[in-house]
Design a protein around this motif. Structure first.
Motif, PDB file in Angstrom:
ATOM      1  N   GLU A 391       0.852  -1.344  -0.054  1.00 28.32           N
ATOM      2  CA  GLU A 391      -0.010   0.171  -0.094  1.00 28.32           C
ATOM      3  C   GLU A 391       0.987   1.369   0.016  1.00 28.32           C
ATOM      4  OE1 GLU A 391      -3.086   2.516   2.848  1.00 28.32           O
ATOM      5  OE2 GLU A 391      -2.687   0.137   3.309  1.00 28.32           O
ATOM      6  N   ALA A 392       0.626   1.997  -0.837  1.00 28.42           N
ATOM      7  CA  ALA A 392       1.669   3.124  -1.113  1.00 28.42           C
ATOM      8  C   ALA A 392       0.946   4.454  -1.608  1.00 28.42           C
ATOM      9  CB  ALA A 392       2.824   2.925  -1.948  1.00 28.42           C
ATOM     10  N   ASP A 393       1.608   5.645  -1.133  1.00 30.71           N
ATOM     11  CA  ASP A 393       0.841   6.864  -1.742  1.00 30.71           C
ATOM     12  C   ASP A 393       1.831   8.053  -1.942  1.00 30.71           C
ATOM     13  OD1 ASP A 393      -1.228   8.607  -2.486  1.00 30.71           O
ATOM     14  OD2 ASP A 393      -2.272   8.580  -0.755  1.00 30.71           O
ATOM     15  N   LEU A 394       1.620   8.743  -2.706  1.00 34.51           N
ATOM     16  CA  LEU A 394       2.478  10.140  -3.032  1.00 34.51           C
ATOM     17  C   LEU A 394       1.723  11.348  -2.757  1.00 34.51           C
ATOM     18  CD1 LEU A 394       5.092  11.413  -4.005  1.00 34.51           C
ATOM     19  CD2 LEU A 394       4.287  11.278  -6.249  1.00 34.51           C
ATOM     20  N   VAL A 395       2.254  12.227  -1.729  1.00 32.62           N
ATOM     21  CA  VAL A 395       1.622  13.261  -1.600  1.00 32.62           C
ATOM     22  C   VAL A 395       2.536  14.417  -2.036  1.00 32.62           C
ATOM     23  CG1 VAL A 395       1.070  15.076   0.361  1.00 32.62           C
ATOM     24  CG2 VAL A 395       0.216  12.487   0.392  1.00 32.62           C
ATOM     25  N   ILE A 396       2.095  15.516  -2.940  1.00 37.27           N
ATOM     26  CA  ILE A 396       2.910  16.334  -3.219  1.00 37.27           C
ATOM     27  C   ILE A 396       2.485  17.542  -2.490  1.00 37.27           C
ATOM     28  CG2 ILE A 396       3.423  17.882  -5.302  1.00 37.27           C
ATOM     29  CD1 ILE A 396       2.660  15.285  -6.898  1.00 37.27           C
ATOM     30  N   VAL A 397       3.204  18.300  -1.894  1.00 35.04           N
ATOM     31  CA  VAL A 397       3.210  19.637  -1.255  1.00 35.04           C
ATOM     32  C   VAL A 397       3.311  20.818  -1.783  1.00 35.04           C
ATOM     33  CG1 VAL A 397       3.539  21.131   0.838  1.00 35.04           C
ATOM     34  CG2 VAL A 397       3.581  18.529   1.115  1.00 35.04           C
ATOM     35  N   PRO A 398       2.229  21.627  -2.485  1.00 32.04           N
ATOM     36  CA  PRO A 398       2.521  22.471  -3.281  1.00 32.04           C
ATOM     37  C   PRO A 398       3.455  23.579  -2.994  1.00 32.04           C
ATOM     38  CG  PRO A 398      -0.017  21.952  -3.298  1.00 32.04           C
ATOM     39  CD  PRO A 398       0.762  21.354  -2.002  1.00 32.04           C
ATOM     40  N   GLY A 399       4.413  24.393  -3.784  1.00 34.52           N
ATOM     41  CA  GLY A 399       5.294  25.224  -3.355  1.00 34.52           C
ATOM     42  C   GLY A 399       6.473  25.088  -2.521  1.00 34.52           C
ATOM     43  N   ALA A 400       6.611  23.760  -2.082  1.00 36.58           N
ATOM     44  CA  ALA A 400       7.640  23.251  -1.250  1.00 36.58           C
ATOM     45  C   ALA A 400       9.078  22.760  -2.154  1.00 36.58           C
ATOM     46  CB  ALA A 400       7.204  22.234  -0.156  1.00 36.58           C
ATOM     47  N   THR A 401      10.037  23.204  -1.576  1.00 34.91           N
ATOM     48  CA  THR A 401      11.414  22.641  -2.270  1.00 34.91           C
ATOM     49  C   THR A 401      11.983  21.555  -1.428  1.00 34.91           C
ATOM     50  OG1 THR A 401      12.474  24.475  -0.999  1.00 34.91           O
ATOM     51  CG2 THR A 401      11.869  24.934  -3.274  1.00 34.91           C
ATOM     52  N   HIS A 402      13.159  21.214  -1.437  1.00 37.09           N
ATOM     53  CA  HIS A 402      13.638  19.887  -0.970  1.00 37.09           C
ATOM     54  C   HIS A 402      13.550  20.036   0.559  1.00 37.09           C
ATOM     55  CE1 HIS A 402      15.581  16.281  -0.625  1.00 37.09           C
ATOM     56  NE2 HIS A 402      16.672  16.777  -0.211  1.00 37.09           N
ATOM     57  N   LEU A 403      13.945  21.255   1.275  1.00 30.75           N
ATOM     58  CA  LEU A 403      14.057  21.081   2.753  1.00 30.75           C
ATOM     59  C   LEU A 403      12.686  21.737   3.530  1.00 30.75           C
ATOM     60  CD1 LEU A 403      17.565  22.469   3.240  1.00 30.75           C
ATOM     61  CD2 LEU A 403      16.817  20.282   3.384  1.00 30.75           C
ATOM     62  N   PHE A 404      11.792  22.018   2.363  1.00 30.66           N
ATOM     63  CA  PHE A 404      10.465  22.452   2.977  1.00 30.66           C
ATOM     64  C   PHE A 404      10.477  23.739   3.871  1.00 30.66           C
ATOM     65  CE2 PHE A 404       9.580  18.167   1.839  1.00 30.66           C
ATOM     66  CZ  PHE A 404       8.333  17.995   1.350  1.00 30.66           C
ATOM     67  N   GLU A 405      11.303  24.563   3.460  1.00 37.29           N
ATOM     68  CA  GLU A 405      11.702  25.761   4.005  1.00 37.29           C
ATOM     69  C   GLU A 405      10.575  26.903   3.835  1.00 37.29           C
ATOM     70  OE1 GLU A 405      16.492  26.298   4.528  1.00 37.29           O
ATOM     71  OE2 GLU A 405      15.660  26.080   2.399  1.00 37.29           O
ATOM     72  N   GLU A 406       9.853  26.850   2.952  1.00 32.13           N
ATOM     73  CA  GLU A 406       8.857  27.769   2.454  1.00 32.13           C
ATOM     74  C   GLU A 406       7.795  27.646   3.593  1.00 32.13           C
ATOM     75  OE1 GLU A 406      11.097  26.690  -0.585  1.00 32.13           O
ATOM     76  OE2 GLU A 406       9.699  25.239   0.435  1.00 32.13           O
ATOM     77  N   PRO A 407       7.020  28.918   3.996  1.00 33.65           N
ATOM     78  CA  PRO A 407       6.092  28.970   5.155  1.00 33.65           C
ATOM     79  C   PRO A 407       4.924  28.177   5.029  1.00 33.65           C
ATOM     80  CG  PRO A 407       6.911  31.218   4.262  1.00 33.65           C
ATOM     81  CD  PRO A 407       7.617  30.164   3.351  1.00 33.65           C
ATOM     82  N   GLY A 408       4.675  27.453   6.072  1.00 36.83           N
ATOM     83  CA  GLY A 408       3.612  26.485   6.107  1.00 36.83           C
ATOM     84  C   GLY A 408       3.711  24.931   5.373  1.00 36.83           C
ATOM     85  N   THR A 409       4.812  24.786   4.732  1.00 33.68           N
ATOM     86  CA  THR A 409       4.897  23.572   3.788  1.00 33.68           C
ATOM     87  C   THR A 409       5.451  22.450   4.944  1.00 33.68           C
ATOM     88  OG1 THR A 409       7.245  24.002   3.509  1.00 33.68           O
ATOM     89  CG2 THR A 409       5.436  24.805   1.938  1.00 33.68           C
ATOM     90  N   LEU A 410       6.355  22.854   5.903  1.00 32.41           N
ATOM     91  CA  LEU A 410       6.683  21.459   6.748  1.00 32.41           C
ATOM     92  C   LEU A 410       5.411  21.110   7.676  1.00 32.41           C
ATOM     93  CD1 LEU A 410       9.021  20.145   7.579  1.00 32.41           C
ATOM     94  CD2 LEU A 410       9.698  21.796   9.380  1.00 32.41           C
ATOM     95  N   ALA A 411       4.920  21.958   8.007  1.00 36.00           N
ATOM     96  CA  ALA A 411       3.633  21.731   8.739  1.00 36.00           C
ATOM     97  C   ALA A 411       2.650  20.712   8.124  1.00 36.00           C
ATOM     98  CB  ALA A 411       2.903  22.958   9.265  1.00 36.00           C
ATOM     99  N   GLU A 412       2.456  21.085   6.863  1.00 33.98           N
ATOM    100  CA  GLU A 412       1.545  20.239   5.753  1.00 33.98           C
ATOM    101  C   GLU A 412       2.319  18.837   5.692  1.00 33.98           C
ATOM    102  OE1 GLU A 412      -1.716  19.859   3.389  1.00 33.98           O
ATOM    103  OE2 GLU A 412      -0.939  21.674   4.427  1.00 33.98           O
ATOM    104  N   ALA A 413       3.521  18.796   5.770  1.00 38.17           N
ATOM    105  CA  ALA A 413       4.072  17.496   5.723  1.00 38.17           C
ATOM    106  C   ALA A 413       4.003  16.903   6.983  1.00 38.17           C
ATOM    107  CB  ALA A 413       5.507  17.632   5.187  1.00 38.17           C
ATOM    108  N   ALA A 414       4.043  17.466   8.186  1.00 38.89           N
ATOM    109  CA  ALA A 414       3.929  16.773   9.401  1.00 38.89           C
ATOM    110  C   ALA A 414       2.733  16.318   9.594  1.00 38.89           C
ATOM    111  CB  ALA A 414       4.384  17.842  10.443  1.00 38.89           C
ATOM    112  N   ILE A 415       1.814  17.140   9.067  1.00 31.41           N
ATOM    113  CA  ILE A 415       0.339  16.638   9.330  1.00 31.41           C
ATOM    114  C   ILE A 415      -0.053  15.227   8.519  1.00 31.41           C
ATOM    115  CG2 ILE A 415      -2.141  17.158   8.717  1.00 31.41           C
ATOM    116  CD1 ILE A 415      -1.411  19.999   9.570  1.00 31.41           C
ATOM    117  N   HIS A 416       0.490  15.389   7.140  1.00 35.83           N
ATOM    118  CA  HIS A 416       0.362  14.112   6.463  1.00 35.83           C
ATOM    119  C   HIS A 416       1.222  12.886   7.037  1.00 35.83           C
ATOM    120  CE1 HIS A 416      -1.711  15.628   2.894  1.00 35.83           C
ATOM    121  NE2 HIS A 416      -0.853  16.662   3.005  1.00 35.83           N
ATOM    122  N   ALA A 417       2.028  13.349   7.577  1.00 38.25           N
ATOM    123  CA  ALA A 417       2.888  11.956   8.158  1.00 38.25           C
ATOM    124  C   ALA A 417       2.122  11.433   9.495  1.00 38.25           C
ATOM    125  CB  ALA A 417       4.388  12.270   8.542  1.00 38.25           C
TER     126      ALA A 417
END
Length: 445
Positions: A391-417
């Protein structure tokens, strides 16, 4: 937070069925979150933007808010000789920023209905009162029946500066007011990540989901044994944990990575224990070959899981892996071991391709989180997704670069995790249940 706790005591009478707490981002939201949770009330934000002078942006000539609310210091505009076109350009720019922030902070959720309700607008402090005044006007325009402004500190004449409020509650009103920060021992800036996670936690509470405060988490520095070595690690155990997540950091990072720690705290708040460990010794890190030795890193992850499972607080509980960058390759390699009983894997900005020969052997449900602007890594993750048979899925966080340094993108990743681990590491679930070629695989934008 002492300031918020003292404020909570003062506004306890506002605990009514129709009340809603509205935090002013960013600094007001941590205070508002304590007030909302203490009163058992819903939490939302009310977003306003300062209109700075064209040639001196830090000086406010007005402010705007949601719903078209607008406050203008006509006297200052006249004295500063700001032309109508200059004012319109500043307002256009700030209005666009306001709309982006509203979408980002609420994560697409609609604003709370305020019609006929009591709006409790909370900030970390009141200085000029212009921001609070615009927030009150926004609440009025959205139908609020009563508007209360609450803050830990402000000037002695603060109430007169918020004429649109029915009541102003301000704990400290120094005669010689200098700055909001004088009321706080720690006045560190609040990040967008913190705001988003606080709003999300409040939303979860309303849905009846359990949550813990970080004060309920026990943190211990430990050493994980592996083939005669001792790997430094930080073990965090919430009360009655539902499972544990072992973190594998990427190249150039460590267990002290603020990005991984934010994710770890997000997991701890929902009752998942975490183990953040350094997979390499300090002297080993100087050899870059070790950083990309995925089998070596994977063996150490396997040792960490075995060590964790032998501890009383983790015995019998499901375990997952969270990997970032090269750490994701190591996590998937370790999860593919025939004896692995891993309940779930999450990769954030990861390199799952580094586990290429073993991807087809992974049976743990796997989530790949990638920034939308991290194009090379996104392509590698899409290729890896096609090779996974679990079972696998891919989530793409809009506007995020490799380190998720853009405002709000790391929180988005944390919530998905967090949501993936909660789904697959629930108490009583069979860890590492084998998957198969017919398991669901999907891509979410």
């Amino acid at each position: 937070m002492d300031a918020a706790t003292h404020l909570l005591d003062r506004v306890a009478a506002l605990r009514t069925d129709d009340a809603i707490v509205l935090g002013l981002p960013r600094g007001g939201v941590p205070v508002a979150a304590v007030v909302a949770e203490g009163l058992g009330l819903p939490l939302d934000v009310i977003v306003v933007r300062k209109l700075g002078l064209p040639f001196q942006p830090e000086v406010a000539m007005g402010a705007i808010g949601e719903g078209g609310a607008r406050l203008v210091d006509e006297d200052l505009v006249r004295r500063a000789r700001v032309t109508p076109s200059q004012f319109a350009e500043v307002e256009r720019r700030e209005r666009a920023t306001l709309e982006r922030r509203v979408e980002q902070l609420r994560r697409g959720r609609p604003p709370r209905a305020l019609a006929g309700r009591t709006a409790v607008i909370v900030d970390d402090g009141l200085a000029t009162g212009s921001t609070a005044e615009v927030a009150c006007r926004v609440a009025r325009s959205l139908g609020a029946r009563r508007v209360v402004v609450a803050a830990p500190i402000g000037p002695a004449d603060v109430a007169a500066r918020v004429p649109s409020a029915d009541e102003v509650v301000c704990l400290l009103q120094p005669r010689w007011f200098q700055a909001v920060g004088e009321a706080y021992r720690d006045f560190a800036p609040t990040s967008d990540e913190e705001v988003i996670l606080l709003l999300d936690a409040a939303h979860r509470r309303e849905r009846g989901a359990s949550s813990r405060t970080l004060a309920q988490v026990r943190h211990t520095q430990v050493a994980v044994p592996h083939e005669g070595l001792r790997l430094a690690a930080d073990l965090s155990v919430p009360e009655s944990p539902a499972g544990f997540v072992v973190f594998a950091h990427g190249s150039g990072s460590s267990r002290h990575s603020p990005r991984n720690r934010l994710v770890a705290e997000t997991l701890q708040r929902v009752g998942l224990g975490t183990l953040l460990l350094d997979l390499l010794l300090v002297e080993e890190e100087s050899d870059r070959a070790n950083v990309f030795d995925i089998p070596l890193l994977a063996r150490r992850l396997v040792s960490a899981v075995a060590w964790l499972g032998a501890r009383d607080e983790a015995s019998g509980l499901p375990v997952g892996y969270f990997g970032a960058s090269t750490g994701a390759g190591a996590a998937l390699w370790a999860a593919a071991e025939p004896s692995a009983r891993i309940g779930a894997v999450v990769s954030r900005g990861g390199r799952p391709d580094l586990a290429g020969p073993r991807l087809g052997d992974v049976r743990a449900p796997t989530l790949l989180i990638v920034g939308g602007d991290d194009l090379v890594v996104l392509d590698l993750n899409r290729q890896a997704l096609a090779q996974l048979r679990c079972e696998a899925d891919l989530v793409i966080v809009p506007g995020a670069t490799h380190l998720f340094e853009e405002p709000g993108t790391l929180a988005e990743a944390a919530i998905h995790a967090r949501d993936w681990f909660l789904r697959h590491l629930a108490a009583g679930a069979t860890a590492g249940a084998p998957g198969g070629p017919d398991d669901e695989t999907g891509v979410r934008p």
